[in-house]
Design a protein around this motif. Sequence first.
Motif, PDB file in Angstrom:
ATOM      1  N   GLU A  46      60.548  38.985  29.237  1.00 27.61           N
ATOM      2  CA  GLU A  46      59.795  40.138  28.785  1.00 27.61           C
ATOM      3  C   GLU A  46      59.842  40.283  27.274  1.00 27.61           C
ATOM      4  OE1 GLU A  46      61.329  43.829  30.298  1.00 27.61           O
ATOM      5  OE2 GLU A  46      63.272  43.590  29.318  1.00 27.61           O
ATOM      6  N   TYR A  60      57.115  46.937  19.321  1.00 31.59           N
ATOM      7  CA  TYR A  60      58.313  47.013  20.142  1.00 31.59           C
ATOM      8  C   TYR A  60      57.939  47.360  21.575  1.00 31.59           C
ATOM      9  CZ  TYR A  60      60.873  47.254  15.728  1.00 31.59           C
ATOM     10  OH  TYR A  60      61.384  46.980  14.481  1.00 31.59           O
ATOM     11  N   ALA A  61      58.730  46.857  22.484  1.00 28.82           N
ATOM     12  CA  ALA A  61      58.626  47.309  23.862  1.00 28.82           C
ATOM     13  C   ALA A  61      59.093  48.759  23.923  1.00 28.82           C
ATOM     14  CB  ALA A  61      59.493  46.434  24.766  1.00 28.82           C
ATOM     15  N   GLU A  62      58.498  49.522  24.826  1.00 22.21           N
ATOM     16  CA  GLU A  62      58.861  50.930  24.946  1.00 22.21           C
ATOM     17  C   GLU A  62      60.347  51.108  25.227  1.00 22.21           C
ATOM     18  OE1 GLU A  62      55.502  52.720  23.789  1.00 22.21           O
ATOM     19  OE2 GLU A  62      57.274  53.796  24.509  1.00 22.21           O
ATOM     20  N   SER A  63      60.913  50.187  25.966  1.00 24.08           N
ATOM     21  CA  SER A  63      62.304  50.319  26.385  1.00 24.08           C
ATOM     22  C   SER A  63      63.295  50.182  25.232  1.00 24.08           C
ATOM     23  CB  SER A  63      62.621  49.263  27.451  1.00 24.08           C
ATOM     24  OG  SER A  63      62.404  47.960  26.936  1.00 24.08           O
ATOM     25  N   VAL A  64      62.838  49.643  24.078  1.00 23.24           N
ATOM     26  CA  VAL A  64      63.762  49.441  22.960  1.00 23.24           C
ATOM     27  C   VAL A  64      63.375  50.240  21.721  1.00 23.24           C
ATOM     28  CG1 VAL A  64      64.278  47.131  23.818  1.00 23.24           C
ATOM     29  CG2 VAL A  64      62.622  47.407  21.954  1.00 23.24           C
ATOM     30  N   LYS A  65      62.265  50.925  21.764  1.00 18.47           N
ATOM     31  CA  LYS A  65      61.826  51.699  20.594  1.00 18.47           C
ATOM     32  C   LYS A  65      62.876  52.715  20.191  1.00 18.47           C
ATOM     33  CE  LYS A  65      56.781  51.491  20.761  1.00 18.47           C
ATOM     34  NZ  LYS A  65      55.524  52.230  21.009  1.00 18.47           N
ATOM     35  N   ARG A  67      65.752  52.063  19.121  1.00 15.74           N
ATOM     36  CA  ARG A  67      67.100  51.483  19.210  1.00 15.74           C
ATOM     37  C   ARG A  67      67.181  50.113  18.543  1.00 15.74           C
ATOM     38  NH1 ARG A  67      69.185  50.116  24.010  1.00 15.74           N
ATOM     39  NH2 ARG A  67      67.163  49.680  24.996  1.00 15.74           N
ATOM     40  N   LYS A  87      72.496  49.340  26.005  1.00 18.38           N
ATOM     41  CA  LYS A  87      72.671  49.800  27.374  1.00 18.38           C
ATOM     42  C   LYS A  87      72.929  48.601  28.283  1.00 18.38           C
ATOM     43  CE  LYS A  87      69.168  53.360  26.551  1.00 18.38           C
ATOM     44  NZ  LYS A  87      67.871  53.921  27.020  1.00 18.38           N
ATOM     45  N   GLU A  89      71.377  47.719  30.774  1.00 18.98           N
ATOM     46  CA  GLU A  89      70.098  47.101  31.136  1.00 18.98           C
ATOM     47  C   GLU A  89      69.528  46.232  30.027  1.00 18.98           C
ATOM     48  OE1 GLU A  89      70.940  50.359  31.338  1.00 18.98           O
ATOM     49  OE2 GLU A  89      69.210  51.660  30.883  1.00 18.98           O
ATOM     50  N   ASP A  90      70.159  46.208  28.865  1.00 20.35           N
ATOM     51  CA  ASP A  90      69.764  45.285  27.798  1.00 20.35           C
ATOM     52  C   ASP A  90      70.384  43.902  27.992  1.00 20.35           C
ATOM     53  OD1 ASP A  90      70.125  48.013  25.529  1.00 20.35           O
ATOM     54  OD2 ASP A  90      68.235  47.176  26.274  1.00 20.35           O
TER      55      ASP A  90
END
Length: 122
Positions: A46, A60-65, A67, A87, A89-90
């Motif tokens: 991904e 950036y992917a939303e999941s990392v914006k 951070r 996290k 999940e990273d």
Amino acid sequence: QVQLVESGGGLVQAGGSLRLSCAASGRTFRPYTMGWFRQAPGKEREFVAAINWSGGRTEYAESVKGRFAISRDDTKNTVYLQMNSLKPEDTAVYYCATARSIGVRPVEYDYWGQGTRVTVSS
């Protein structure tokens, strides 16, 4: 031909930080968009982040914006991924790759590194 070598992965506790590096060699580095992707066990690769050739545009992917931050140093032919507030999940293998323009699909990228493993413990 472009060779990419990632480094900086490791084991970190949740909430911690890591900085990944991707050193490029071979053809001229500057015209390329550089991207970071990741692949967790059992999941598809991904998109994480990308930076265009000038450094003036990032995605950036939303999941990392908020951070993660991508940057590049063309004097060192290196792109970085600063990862904060990590996290569990990273957790994944992180890959850098080159492209002609910013995209979010792996198929849009031409050359890939071998990856560096990031493990975030809870």
